[in-house]
Design an enzyme around this catalytic site. Structure first.
Site, PDB file in Angstrom:
ATOM      1  N   LYS A   1      40.868  55.369  41.513  1.00 59.79           N
ATOM      2  CA  LYS A   1      40.467  55.293  42.928  1.00 59.79           C
ATOM      3  C   LYS A   1      41.522  55.954  43.813  1.00 59.79           C
ATOM      4  O   LYS A   1      41.218  56.773  44.647  1.00 59.79           O
ATOM      5  CB  LYS A   1      40.267  53.825  43.311  1.00 59.79           C
ATOM      6  CG  LYS A   1      39.894  53.609  44.749  1.00 59.79           C
ATOM      7  CD  LYS A   1      39.605  52.145  45.039  1.00 59.79           C
ATOM      8  CE  LYS A   1      39.529  51.925  46.539  1.00 59.79           C
ATOM      9  NZ  LYS A   1      39.257  50.537  46.902  1.00 59.79           N
TER      10      LYS A   1
ATOM     11  N   GLU B   1      50.283  54.635  35.464  1.00 56.47           N
ATOM     12  CA  GLU B   1      49.804  54.660  34.075  1.00 56.47           C
ATOM     13  C   GLU B   1      48.804  55.804  33.884  1.00 56.47           C
ATOM     14  O   GLU B   1      48.877  56.581  32.920  1.00 56.47           O
ATOM     15  CB  GLU B   1      49.116  53.338  33.702  1.00 56.47           C
ATOM     16  CG  GLU B   1      50.021  52.131  33.634  1.00 56.47           C
ATOM     17  CD  GLU B   1      50.192  51.420  34.970  1.00 56.47           C
ATOM     18  OE1 GLU B   1      49.933  52.031  36.027  1.00 56.47           O
ATOM     19  OE2 GLU B   1      50.614  50.248  34.960  1.00 56.47           O
TER      20      GLU B   1
ATOM     21  N   GLY C   1      38.334  48.414  43.486  1.00 61.13           N
ATOM     22  CA  GLY C   1      38.527  48.911  42.112  1.00 61.13           C
ATOM     23  C   GLY C   1      37.729  48.123  41.087  1.00 61.13           C
ATOM     24  O   GLY C   1      37.015  48.688  40.254  1.00 61.13           O
ATOM     25  N   ARG C   2      37.831  46.795  41.138  1.00 60.59           N
ATOM     26  CA  ARG C   2      37.148  45.975  40.122  1.00 60.59           C
ATOM     27  C   ARG C   2      35.657  45.852  40.366  1.00 60.59           C
ATOM     28  O   ARG C   2      34.948  45.230  39.605  1.00 60.59           O
ATOM     29  CB  ARG C   2      37.807  44.595  40.036  1.00 60.59           C
ATOM     30  CG  ARG C   2      37.888  43.853  41.342  1.00 60.59           C
ATOM     31  CD  ARG C   2      38.826  42.673  41.240  1.00 60.59           C
ATOM     32  NE  ARG C   2      39.105  42.041  42.527  1.00 60.59           N
ATOM     33  CZ  ARG C   2      40.031  42.458  43.385  1.00 60.59           C
ATOM     34  NH1 ARG C   2      40.782  43.509  43.103  1.00 60.59           N
ATOM     35  NH2 ARG C   2      40.218  41.818  44.524  1.00 60.59           N
TER      36      ARG C   2
ATOM     37  N   GLU D   1      41.558  38.794  39.401  1.00 64.53           N
ATOM     38  CA  GLU D   1      42.166  39.634  40.434  1.00 64.53           C
ATOM     39  C   GLU D   1      41.535  39.303  41.797  1.00 64.53           C
ATOM     40  O   GLU D   1      42.183  39.438  42.836  1.00 64.53           O
ATOM     41  CB  GLU D   1      42.002  41.125  40.093  1.00 64.53           C
ATOM     42  CG  GLU D   1      42.977  42.019  40.830  1.00 64.53           C
ATOM     43  CD  GLU D   1      43.046  43.436  40.292  1.00 64.53           C
ATOM     44  OE1 GLU D   1      43.915  43.719  39.454  1.00 64.53           O
ATOM     45  OE2 GLU D   1      42.215  44.271  40.704  1.00 64.53           O
TER      46      GLU D   1
ATOM     47  N   HIS E   1      35.467  29.795  14.824  1.00 70.50           N
ATOM     48  CA  HIS E   1      36.406  29.640  13.718  1.00 70.50           C
ATOM     49  C   HIS E   1      37.844  29.829  14.177  1.00 70.50           C
ATOM     50  O   HIS E   1      38.737  30.055  13.363  1.00 70.50           O
ATOM     51  CB  HIS E   1      36.050  30.626  12.600  1.00 70.50           C
ATOM     52  CG  HIS E   1      34.717  30.314  12.007  1.00 70.50           C
ATOM     53  ND1 HIS E   1      34.553  29.426  10.962  1.00 70.50           N
ATOM     54  CD2 HIS E   1      33.474  30.709  12.357  1.00 70.50           C
ATOM     55  CE1 HIS E   1      33.264  29.315  10.679  1.00 70.50           C
ATOM     56  NE2 HIS E   1      32.581  30.085  11.517  1.00 70.50           N
TER      57      HIS E   1
ATOM     58  N   LYS F   1      54.620  46.549  40.027  1.00 72.71           N
ATOM     59  CA  LYS F   1      54.587  48.021  40.035  1.00 72.71           C
ATOM     60  C   LYS F   1      55.865  48.575  40.659  1.00 72.71           C
ATOM     61  O   LYS F   1      56.492  49.492  40.134  1.00 72.71           O
ATOM     62  CB  LYS F   1      53.405  48.516  40.884  1.00 72.71           C
ATOM     63  CG  LYS F   1      52.052  48.366  40.258  1.00 72.71           C
ATOM     64  CD  LYS F   1      51.044  49.097  41.162  1.00 72.71           C
ATOM     65  CE  LYS F   1      49.616  48.691  40.842  1.00 72.71           C
ATOM     66  NZ  LYS F   1      48.670  49.247  41.811  1.00 72.71           N
TER      67      LYS F   1
HETATM   68  O1  F6P Z   1      45.725  46.454  39.016  1.00 69.78           O
HETATM   69  C1  F6P Z   1      45.695  46.847  40.327  1.00 69.78           C
HETATM   70  C2  F6P Z   1      44.675  47.908  40.585  1.00 69.78           C
HETATM   71  O2  F6P Z   1      44.831  48.334  41.905  1.00 69.78           O
HETATM   72  C3  F6P Z   1      43.251  47.448  40.335  1.00 69.78           C
HETATM   73  O3  F6P Z   1      42.706  46.732  41.362  1.00 69.78           O
HETATM   74  C4  F6P Z   1      42.573  48.733  40.072  1.00 69.78           C
HETATM   75  O4  F6P Z   1      41.340  48.557  39.476  1.00 69.78           O
HETATM   76  C5  F6P Z   1      43.586  49.395  39.182  1.00 69.78           C
HETATM   77  O5  F6P Z   1      44.844  49.027  39.732  1.00 69.78           O
HETATM   78  C6  F6P Z   1      43.476  50.885  39.061  1.00 69.78           C
HETATM   79  O6  F6P Z   1      43.621  51.547  40.292  1.00 69.78           O
HETATM   80  P1  F6P Z   1      43.203  53.042  40.474  1.00 69.78           P
HETATM   81  O7  F6P Z   1      41.723  53.132  40.215  1.00 69.78           O
HETATM   82  O8  F6P Z   1      43.548  53.390  41.882  1.00 69.78           O
HETATM   83  O9  F6P Z   1      43.947  53.887  39.484  1.00 69.78           O
END
Ligand code: F6P
Length: 550
Positions: free
Chosen positions: A211, A217, A273-274, A359, A390, A514
């Protein structure tokens, strides 16, 4: 309820009445509730779309439900819901509208943000995604060397990974089996390594999903993927255009990365995002299952959106599920909530719900920043049910904790299975039904004795029962049913956030980690003296450097 009462929710008449009612029900067993109310099973079943929801095995009576609905009315859940659907900025800390429901609105719907109808642009992106997916699926979109794309690797994390990764598993039997689709999220280089080690770069498309397009990452993995591709293909930057597309709200950063913005699929800041999985973030899934199936899934979401928006409180399933969660979390001290699918294809479903729920509702201040005096979101956990039986079911059956659980199952096995494998389905579902029965009704000491069990083992073989479960049953697992299920949980989470008066749509809590990671990294790589590093972490970093021979 005025602002003052909202900060004292736990002292309102509605809350107090529920607390008293909880005391009254304290010694009541589900056995008794069923004995007292013949037909309870049918009476406590609701239906939405293809989903049958049996909530009869909950520690509730008509009075409980009435009181819970009273709490929902007093906290104006319906008012906040309507504000969300209208596009009001209910994400107060980020001053944003919350409009994932617009992502699945029909073409002719009107949903306005700041006076602009956003539905046309939602459909313009969906159409662009559909055209692109068809080009990849048909082989018309080729890689830099002219070879057909056979592999799609989605790189994203959190909401930019969990949705499509989960749905790809759920809908595997609807996917083009000639395509290899993989998901890379972890900044651990092993994730990307395993994802690409057996792929031919000439046939591989990377879908970079972010987003913000700033998530470290994702950008790190995307950069490594680009290096891998260009090195393997012995090509220059010009190859990127055929092998990288972006899903983002941030065109500037996409261009900075070197991806042609013509190959960018856009979404907007009013999509959390979620909650973004049915925006452009679903592109990898759409490539895998095709646009038609993807639209069926969106229709499933929309069906539940409409139900949530319009169904009366007594028949409103997300409202009911949200209220049941409040009942256990706030009045039975339940700390967690298990989601136990009886479908191998739903193996990542609970992981997806973890982000959605935890979240969203893992908050301890209210919408105005006051500390909340009540419990908020539960720990959500679970894996496919038969495997869980199990492993950890022992604790649910005979442990000391209250763990409400959702059981999700299907009447039909997936069509693609052989007849022999389809024949296993009744056994799977026999477990599904047996477990909720055992959890609810248990086994009394007398029943155990009647089986001739020696007296000293009777306590060990007794099942207290009275463990609450919801059963969600559908005929088959289709794209639409998946959409219905997800929307159900999205709105359940919404209901709880509304009652607790928290902002379910921000996520400030992930920021600190972060920021600190960025600060600590030079200590690992260069041994830099990082100001503010605590003594324990400093020593650990020292050991790490020593172990790495630095
Ligand atoms: O974990 C925090 C967060 O902002 C989430 O809400 C989001 O889904 C994720 O990082 C990834 O963010 P982006 O889509 O901006 O890479």
């Amino acid at each position: 309820m005025n602002a003052e009462s909202r900060t004292r929710l736990d002292q309102t008449p509605e809350w107090t009445a529920l607390a008293e009612h909880r005391e009254e029900l304290a010694g009541t067993h589900l056995r008794e509730l069923f004995d007292r109310h013949p037909g309870r099973g049918a009476a406590y079943t609701l239906r939405v779309g293809d989903l049958h929801i049996d909530y009869s095995k909950h520690l509730v009576t008509d009075r409980t439900l009435e009181l819970l609905r009273g709490l929902a009315a007093a906290t104006d859940v319906a008012g906040l819901r309507d504000a969300m659907f209208r596009g009001e900025k209910i994400n107060v800390t980020e001053d944003r509208a919350v409009l994932h429901t617009a992502l699945r609105a029909p073409r002719d719907a009107v949903v306005e943000v700041d006076g602009e109808n956003v539905v046309p642009k939602v459909h313009a992106v969906l159409d662009k995604m559909a055209a692109f997916s068809e080009r990849v699926r048909s082989g018309e979109w080729t890689g830099h060397t002219g070879r057909r794309i056979k592999n799609v690797v989605n790189i994203g994390i959190g909401g930019s990974d969990l949705g499509p990764a989960m749905a790809y598993e759920v809908l595997r039997s609807f996917t083009d089996r000639d395509l290899t689709v993989r998901f890379v999220s972890n900044v651990d280089g092993a994730d990307l390594h395993e994802a690409v080690r057996d792929l031919d770069p000439a046939e591989t498309l990377f879908v970079i999903a972010s987003k913000t397009f700033t998530t470290i990452e994702t950008i790190t993995n995307a950069t490594s993927a680009r290096d891998w591709l260009l090195t393997e293909l012995k090509a220059g930057q010009e190859a990127v255009a055929r092998h990288f597309v972006a899903l983002s709200t941030n065109a500037e950063k996409v261009a900075d990365f070197g991806i042609d913005t013509a190959n960018m699929f856009e979404f907007w800041d009013w999509v959390g995002g979620r909650y973004s999985f049915d925006s452009a973030i679903g592109l990898s899934l759409m490539i895998a299952i095709g646009p038609e199936r993807f639209r069926e899934m969106l229709d499933g979401f929309h069906l539940v959106d409409e139900h949530f928006r319009t169904a009366p409180a007594e028949a409103n399933v997300p409202l009911l599920l949200g209220l049941l969660g409040v009942w256990y979390g706030n009045f039975h001290d339940a700390q967690s909530h298990a989601v136990l699918p009886y479908s191998h294809y739903l193996s990542k479903f609970t992981a997806y719900l973890q982000q959605l729920d935890m979240e969203s509702n893992g908050k301890s201040v209210d919408r105005d920043g006051n500390p909340v005096r009540w419990q908020t979101g539960p720990v959500v956990w679970g894996t496919p049910g038969t495997n869980g039986q199990h492993a950890y079911y022992q604790l649910i059956h005979q442990g000391t904790k209250t763990i409400p659980a959702d059981f999700i199952g299907f009447a039909e096995p997936v069509a693609e299975l052989s007849d022999a494998l389809k024949a296993q389905h009744d056994l799977l579902m026999a477990n599904f039904f047996a477990q909720t029965q055992a959890l609810a009704f248990g086994k009394t000491p007398d029943e155990v004795r009647a089986e001739g069990v020696p007296e000293e083992l009777v306590p060990h073989k007794t099942f207290r029962g009275n463990h609450p479960t919801t059963t969600i049953l559908a005929r088959e697992l289709t794209p639409s049913v998946l959409g219905q299920l997800i929307a159900l949980y999205e709105h359940k989470v919404f209901v709880q956030g509304a009652i607790w008066n928290i902002d379910s749509f921000d996520q400030w809590g992930v920021e600190l980690g972060k920021v600190l990671a960025k600060r600590v990294e030079p200590a690992l790589t260069e041994g830099a003296d990082v100001p503010g590093l605590d003594e324990s972490t400093k020593a650990l970093v020292g050991t790490y450097r020593e172990l790495r021979g630095r």
